[in-house]
Design a protein around this motif. Structure first.
Motif, short mmCIF file in Angstrom:
data_model
loop_
_atom_site.label_atom_id
_atom_site.label_comp_id
_atom_site.label_asym_id
_atom_site.label_seq_id
_atom_site.Cartn_x
_atom_site.Cartn_y
_atom_site.Cartn_z
N LEU A 1 0.85 -1.19 0.00
CA LEU A 1 0.00 0.00 0.00
C LEU A 1 0.89 1.24 0.00
O LEU A 1 1.78 1.37 0.84
N SER A 2 0.66 2.13 -0.96
CA SER A 2 1.46 3.34 -1.06
C SER A 2 1.07 4.33 0.03
O SER A 2 0.03 4.20 0.68
N THR B 1 -2.55 3.85 -3.55
CA THR B 1 -2.60 2.74 -4.51
C THR B 1 -2.11 1.47 -3.82
O THR B 1 -1.08 1.47 -3.16
N ALA B 2 -2.90 0.41 -3.99
CA ALA B 2 -2.52 -0.91 -3.47
C ALA B 2 -2.25 -1.83 -4.65
O ALA B 2 -2.93 -1.74 -5.68
N GLY B 3 -1.25 -2.69 -4.49
CA GLY B 3 -0.90 -3.58 -5.59
C GLY B 3 -0.38 -4.90 -5.11
O GLY B 3 0.15 -5.02 -4.01
N GLU C 1 1.98 -15.60 -11.46
CA GLU C 1 3.40 -15.94 -11.30
C GLU C 1 4.32 -14.75 -11.50
O GLU C 1 5.42 -14.86 -12.04
N GLY C 2 3.86 -13.57 -11.07
CA GLY C 2 4.70 -12.38 -11.14
C GLY C 2 4.71 -11.69 -12.48
O GLY C 2 5.46 -10.73 -12.66
N ARG C 3 3.89 -12.13 -13.42
CA ARG C 3 3.90 -11.51 -14.74
C ARG C 3 3.02 -10.28 -14.82
O ARG C 3 3.19 -9.45 -15.71
N ARG C 4 2.04 -10.17 -13.93
CA ARG C 4 1.13 -9.02 -13.94
C ARG C 4 1.00 -8.46 -12.53
O ARG C 4 1.17 -9.16 -11.54
N LEU C 5 0.68 -7.16 -12.50
CA LEU C 5 0.46 -6.48 -11.23
C LEU C 5 -0.98 -5.99 -11.19
O LEU C 5 -1.42 -5.22 -12.06
N LEU C 6 -1.73 -6.47 -10.22
CA LEU C 6 -3.12 -6.07 -10.02
C LEU C 6 -3.14 -4.86 -9.10
O LEU C 6 -2.56 -4.91 -8.00
#
Length: 299
Positions: free
Chosen positions: A260-261, A275-277, A282-287
């Motif tokens: 969490l920023s 912004t939360a992420g 497998e680490g290929r995308r960031l939600l």
């Protein structure tokens, strides 16, 4: 030049130790070329230096860099406006952070309400002065005059900050639950009807995904008019340069945990956001989800 300074002669005549004295530099427009030399002579005898009304008039960053003062006294009008919120509060926080990094003490002038005292403490002020405690008097107050009252005010401030921290911990639990739902939603193929109802998380602004380099690969899903609506304007934008975003990239990539920023002002919407992420696939995308900070007061 090279003449004895009248102020130092006066200290010697009255037998006041220079180590007990702070010389204030006011917002004079001219004659500043000799100031570094004069300041150095004060420092040689152990006196300290303060810049008065910092943030207004001529008391700007160039003077701080040239003189390297021990103390910065925040301009009263700027401080009081900042304590009410809005853009000026961010300016004062930035000035206070700069002062901390350069080893300066901050003095907040014009503290007249408990809210202004809270803001001074928020900025890390070492000292405060103002009518909240007393009007100016000819005689000095006893050293312990304000100790008991300040202790009560400080304890109230600390309790409020603890309550904020509790709300933040509660938010993190809600975010972890929401991220778990969103991961399931992503795996099922992005059907909008499977998303949580917008009113279930009133502080949630939007949902989107980026690749591992920070480039947005899905449209924004914005909460508008009680439903989720797609916004394709930011497809392909790379956000990795933003300070809060590269922290998300760096911290969550290794541990696959929710990050969490801190609060920031969104340049597009002019809202205070966080912004939360969390990495998925497998680490290929960031939600990612953007959160309205003002809406967290009751979270």
């Amino acid at each position: 030049p090279q003449q004895p300074l009248p102020s130092l002669k006066q200290l010697k005549r009255t037998e006041v130790a220079a180590q007990r004295v702070v010389f204030e530099i006011t917002e004079l427009g001219g004659g500043s070329q000799r100031l570094p030399e004069v300041v150095e002579r004060y420092r040689e005898v152990g006196a300290r230096i303060a810049i008065d009304d910092f943030g207004a008039g001529y008391s700007q960053l160039d003077r701080v860099l040239a003189l390297q003062p021990d103390i910065l006294k925040l301009d009263m009008r700027l401080f009081q406006a900042a304590a009410r919120g809005g853009p000026s509060s961010e300016v004062v926080r930035a000035l206070a952070q700069m002062a901390e990094k350069t080893g300066c003490w901050i003095i907040a002038e014009g503290v007249e309400t408990e809210a202004e005292l809270d803001f001074a403490l928020e900025c890390g002020a070492r000292y405060v002065q103002g009518y909240l405690f007393a009007r100016p008097e000819l005689e000095f107050f006893p050293a312990d005059t304000f100790v008991e009252r300040f202790s009560r005010l400080r304890e109230r401030y600390v309790q409020r900050k603890l309550a904020e921290r509790t709300r933040l911990l509660h938010l993190r639990r809600q975010l972890a639950e929401l991220m778990s739902q969103l991961r399931t939603w992503v795996e099922r193929g992005y059907r909008h009807e499977e998303l949580p109802a917008p009113n279930q998380y009133p502080w949630l602004l939007r949902i989107y995904q980026c690749d591992r380099s920070g480039t947005q690969i899905t449209p924004n899903l914005d909460r508008r008019d009680g439903s989720w609506q797609e916004d394709y304007r930011y497809l392909g934008h790379n956000w990795s340069w933003r300070p809060y975003f590269y922290q998300l990239l760096a911290e969550s990539r290794e541990e696959r945990r929710l990050i969490l920023s801190s609060t920031y002002r969104d340049a597009t919407s002019n809202q205070y956001c966080m912004t939360a992420g969390q990495f998925i696939d497998e680490g290929r995308r960031l939600l990612l989800i953007d959160i309205e900070a003002a809406g967290l007061q009751g979270a």
